[in-house]
Motif scaffolding. Structure first.
Motif, short mmCIF file in Angstrom:
data_model
loop_
_atom_site.label_atom_id
_atom_site.label_comp_id
_atom_site.label_asym_id
_atom_site.label_seq_id
_atom_site.Cartn_x
_atom_site.Cartn_y
_atom_site.Cartn_z
N ALA A 1 0.63 -1.26 0.22
CA ALA A 1 -0.06 0.11 -0.36
C ALA A 1 0.58 1.43 -0.05
O ALA A 1 0.75 2.21 -0.85
N LEU A 2 1.79 1.48 1.07
CA LEU A 2 2.75 2.01 1.04
C LEU A 2 3.32 2.41 -0.60
O LEU A 2 4.24 3.18 -1.24
N GLU A 3 4.23 1.41 -1.39
CA GLU A 3 4.38 1.83 -2.01
C GLU A 3 3.12 2.16 -2.94
O GLU A 3 3.74 3.27 -3.84
N LEU A 4 2.35 1.80 -3.40
CA LEU A 4 1.05 2.39 -4.59
C LEU A 4 0.82 3.41 -4.27
O LEU A 4 0.98 4.57 -5.22
N LEU A 5 0.55 4.12 -2.60
CA LEU A 5 0.46 5.53 -2.56
C LEU A 5 1.83 6.48 -2.87
O LEU A 5 1.80 7.48 -2.82
N HIS A 6 2.65 5.85 -2.64
CA HIS A 6 3.82 6.70 -2.83
C HIS A 6 4.28 7.32 -4.07
O HIS A 6 4.28 8.41 -4.72
N ASN A 7 3.29 6.13 -5.30
CA ASN A 7 3.46 7.11 -6.59
C ASN A 7 2.47 8.22 -6.94
O ASN A 7 2.78 8.36 -7.61
N VAL A 8 1.09 7.95 -6.21
CA VAL A 8 0.75 9.48 -6.87
C VAL A 8 0.97 9.91 -5.93
O VAL A 8 0.79 11.00 -6.54
N VAL A 9 1.28 10.16 -4.79
CA VAL A 9 2.32 11.78 -4.27
C VAL A 9 3.09 11.99 -5.33
O VAL A 9 3.09 13.64 -5.08
N THR A 10 4.26 11.08 -5.86
CA THR A 10 5.41 12.05 -6.17
C THR A 10 4.60 11.82 -6.91
O THR A 10 6.32 12.13 -8.17
N ALA A 11 4.56 11.75 -8.23
CA ALA A 11 4.12 11.54 -9.91
C ALA A 11 3.64 12.62 -10.32
O ALA A 11 3.45 13.45 -9.27
N PRO A 12 3.90 13.09 -11.45
CA PRO A 12 4.25 14.34 -11.95
C PRO A 12 3.14 14.88 -11.79
O PRO A 12 1.91 14.43 -12.14
N MET A 13 2.22 15.99 -12.28
CA MET A 13 1.40 16.91 -11.81
C MET A 13 1.99 18.73 -11.34
O MET A 13 2.93 19.13 -10.72
N SER A 14 0.99 18.67 -12.88
CA SER A 14 1.34 21.31 -12.00
C SER A 14 0.19 21.29 -11.57
O SER A 14 0.59 22.45 -11.03
N ILE A 15 -1.00 21.20 -10.90
CA ILE A 15 -2.21 21.54 -10.64
C ILE A 15 -2.68 20.21 -9.03
O ILE A 15 -2.74 18.98 -9.53
N ILE A 16 -2.57 20.65 -8.28
CA ILE A 16 -2.72 19.58 -6.93
C ILE A 16 -4.24 19.15 -6.98
O ILE A 16 -4.77 20.14 -7.67
N SER A 17 -4.89 18.00 -6.80
CA SER A 17 -5.68 17.11 -7.27
C SER A 17 -5.90 16.04 -5.83
O SER A 17 -4.92 15.95 -5.19
N ALA A 18 -7.36 16.22 -5.82
CA ALA A 18 -7.60 15.94 -4.55
C ALA A 18 -7.40 14.17 -4.39
O ALA A 18 -7.32 13.86 -3.15
N ILE A 19 -6.97 13.79 -5.26
CA ILE A 19 -6.26 11.93 -5.03
C ILE A 19 -4.72 12.33 -4.51
O ILE A 19 -5.19 11.63 -3.86
N ALA A 20 -4.27 13.25 -5.13
CA ALA A 20 -2.84 13.65 -3.84
C ALA A 20 -3.06 13.64 -3.07
O ALA A 20 -2.28 12.79 -2.38
N VAL A 21 -3.79 14.48 -3.24
CA VAL A 21 -4.43 14.38 -1.49
C VAL A 21 -4.10 13.73 -0.33
O VAL A 21 -3.97 13.66 0.59
N GLU A 22 -5.66 13.21 -0.69
CA GLU A 22 -6.42 11.91 0.00
C GLU A 22 -5.09 10.78 -0.18
O GLU A 22 -5.19 10.17 0.91
N ALA A 23 -4.58 10.72 -1.56
CA ALA A 23 -2.93 9.56 -1.08
C ALA A 23 -1.97 10.06 -0.10
O ALA A 23 -1.43 8.84 0.74
#
Length: 428
Positions: A200-222
């Motif tokens: 779970a940590l590995e998958l959530l880490h991928n969401v948090v650290t992935a490229p994004m120009s605008i912060i998204s709800a999914i990144a915050v929840e992750a």
């Protein structure tokens, strides 16, 4: 132009006559593409045509008609009928035919998901969507658009074990970044549901650290769930993000997660009273985020961490002393915690029921059994395979003209703001 009786018969004849070999199927695909707008316009009259076709033989034609029939919004009563039609089609359709029109197949499968959600019966869609994504995949390394749709149904129906079946695959091919984000987020939640916290940590880490120009709800929840799972599994959380994390995430994630960072500070002290006070003061926020269950596991994990610290100091200790040291309500509660930790392999100990004494033991694993050697060997083989695969991918990318051309320009950024429209909060 209306689809009259003669044109319907002609359509059926074309589908039945051109479903034999690949050359005929390509011809049929061209014919159906040209007829697509007409099929959609006459969709209310096409449902009876499905009964004249065999979905296992005439899969391509059946797919186009099914897509047209489901293109409009349908009432709840009609959704039941379409769920049966689509589920049967997914199970029997010919792989080589549906891959000639993957966008149509994906569209039908997504509507199937919407219909089972309309019926408030997500478990009905789990098995068919698993079959669908396997048929759509060219290999187990490919991430399809149906992966996150399937995982969402697994979450809503709490079929976590079924969802784990696709999370075991190593993904190297991704068509859309959005699919990978949702796959990692939903996959992380499924792993939490199965208490597979490392994955779970590995998958959530991928969401948090992935490229994004605008912060998204999914990144915050992750990020919030990453904090909680880190405390449960590792007993700590580093507030510093890796250098490769996007600047948008670096700037904003902490601002949206203050109650969780307060929880980290209280957890670090090891003081149960402070931690419980922090939970109580932020309880409403945790409940709103559907994270209260995980927060309670964080509190429970601190009791475990404090008991583990005792094993580093004492060889034997009474249950009453353990209860006093970690602020439990008496020896009975201490015994419950110790027994659970022994069962889960967190500590090695024996309890003398007669005098209420706990004897702490050394780890019995000597890493010399046949089973352990086989496990280590298989892990080494998998690491070697992944290393070889990544080296090959790196070589291919370094020689790709498109990559080399883009590398000289400003790096493309993805806007993931549309994630605000997808489900992100689940009770696990």
């Amino acid at each position: 132009m209306n689809l009259n009786m003669n044109s319907v018969e002609s359509l059926v004849a074309q589908i039945q006559g051109l479903s034999g070999n690949i050359a005929e199927l390509n011809q049929l695909r061209t014919y159906l593409k040209h007829s697509d707008d007409l099929l959609r316009a006459e969709s209310p009259r096409l449902a009876p045509v499905l009964n004249e076709l065999d979905p296992s033989v005439h899969s391509l034609g059946y797919l186009y008609i099914l897509d047209a029939c489901t293109s409009a919004l349908v009432p709840k009563e009609q959704a039941k009928e379409f769920v049966l039609h689509i589920a049967r089609f997914i199970n029997v359709c010919a792989v080589e035919q549906i891959r000639l029109a993957p966008e149509k197949f994906i569209s039908v499968c997504k509507r199937f998901k919407e219909h089972v959600l309309l019926l408030e019966d997500p478990i009905r869609g789990v098995a068919p969507l698993l079959t669908a994504l396997r048929k759509l995949q060219m290999s187990s390394e490919q991430l399809t658009t149906l992966h996150p749709e399937f995982l969402l149904l697994c979450l809503l129906s709490k079929c976590y074990k079924t969802g784990l079946s696709i999370l075991e695959d190593d993904i190297f091919e991704v068509d859309q970044p959005r699919d990978l984000f949702l796959y990692c987020y939903y996959g992380g939640l499924i792993c939490i549901g199965q208490k597979q916290f490392r994955k779970a940590l590995e998958l959530l880490h991928n969401v948090v650290t992935a490229p994004m120009s605008i912060i998204s709800a999914i990144a915050v929840e992750a990020y919030k769930k990453h904090i909680l799972v880190s405390l449960i599994h590792l007993g700590q959380f580093s507030t510093g993000l890796p250098k490769y994390t996007s600047s948008a995430a670096q700037r904003n994630l902490k601002n949206f997660s203050q109650p969780y960072l307060e929880l980290v500070n209280c957890y670090t002290t090891g003081n149960i009273s402070d931690l419980e006070a922090c939970v109580q003061s932020n309880k409403e926020k945790f409940e709103t985020d559907n994270n209260l269950g995980l927060v309670k596991q964080v509190v429970s994990s601190l009791y475990k961490r404090n008991i583990q610290r005792l094993t580093q100091t004492y060889l034997t200790l009474s249950l009453q002393d353990i209860a006093d040291s970690v602020h439990l309500n008496g020896p009975k509660e201490a015994e419950m915690h110790v027994l659970q930790m022994i069962q889960e392999g967190d500590i090695y100990a024996t309890i003398n029921q007669k005098d209420g004494m706990v004897r702490f033991l050394e780890d019995p694993e000597q890493y010399n059994s046949c089973e352990m050697i086989e496990h280590i060997d298989s892990s080494i083989q998998r690491i070697m395979m992944l290393s070889k695969k990544l080296t090959g991918m790196n070589e291919m990318m370094s020689c790709d003209p498109a990559y080399l051309g883009k590398a000289g320009r400003e790096r493309q950024r993805f806007d993931f703001d549309d994630f605000d429209t997808v489900p992100t909060k689940f009770n696990i």
